[in-house]
Design a protein around this motif. Structure first.
Motif: not given
Length: 247
Positions: A153-168
């Protein structure tokens, strides 16, 4: 034969037409336009108060009814689908819409009257009851949850936050506006030209501290050349640009 209509007040020409249709018990989709028009005109003649703002609306509808009456006497027009058009169709549509809104207003008025007869008692609960919160049973809440599941669950929440960041856009720097005093910079360039008389453009740019200062200095040099305060010469392509003062 026209039936005389003696009614006090109507909200508008559509209201009067709808009343005449209901009074004569005719099908709204098959309005006997001749009879309705005669009754409508009779009502207008019997209006006692000649308010021009009100009368104008009724007269426009009277003209519309007469126009429809005349078109009913002529051969029917045929639309693109090859069907005959009914001159009353537009009027029927307006009457249906008006009838719907009128009955809706009656419904809203009835609900308002019912609401006026309703009374509500204010909430009177003891303070202890209002502030009571059911205790959380953490054992029941975490039943069946293992350490590995919590890690997932912790890893899933971290990934969800990372997905919100625009890589460009996340790699973009901050652009700040650089304020440059044009008058002070122009005075500086003019003083530099007076003191050096003949010099290379590159040596002047080396004295600047930022890209914006280089751009402003370049524009000032172009303006001075335009008004004839300096001359510019370049012996070869991509060679040094020499500036000579004419001050």
């Amino acid at each position: 034969m026209a039936i005389p209509v003696k009614l006090e007040v109507f909200e508008g020409p559509l209201d009067l037409l709808l009343h005449l249709i209901e009074k004569n018990k005719v099908d709204i989709y098959d309005i006997p336009i001749t009879e309705i028009t005669e009754q409508y005109l009779d009502y207008i003649r019997q209006m006692e108060k000649e308010d021009m703002n009100v009368m104008s609306e009724f007269l426009v509808m009277a003209a519309t009814l007469i126009d429809i009456k005349c078109r009913m006497l002529l051969p029917r027009e045929v639309n693109e689908e090859g069907e005959e058009e009914d001159p009353r169709a537009e009027l029927v549509q307006k009457l249906l819409e008006y009838k719907m809104y009128k009955y809706m207003s009656f419904e809203l008025k009835d609900r308002q009257m019912e609401a006026c007869r309703s009374f509500f008692r204010e909430q009177q609960l003891p303070k202890e009851v209002r502030e009571y919160r059911q205790p959380v049973d953490y054992e029941a809440l975490l039943a069946g949850v293992s350490l590995s599941r919590l890690h997932e669950i912790f890893q899933m929440l971290i990934k969800r936050q990372e997905d919100k960041i625009d890589p460009v856009r996340s790699t973009f720097g901050r652009i700040e506006k650089e304020e440059i005093d044009m008058d002070a910079k122009a005075a500086y360039v003019e003083e530099y030209v007076r003191n050096h008389r003949c010099f290379g453009f590159h040596s002047l740019l080396e004295k600047q501290h930022s890209r914006m200062e280089i751009i402003v200095t370049f524009l000032i040099i172009l303006e001075m050349m335009k008004v004839g305060r300096i001359t510019i010469e370049q012996q070869e392509a991509c060679g040094e640009i020499m500036i000579t003062s004419r001050l």
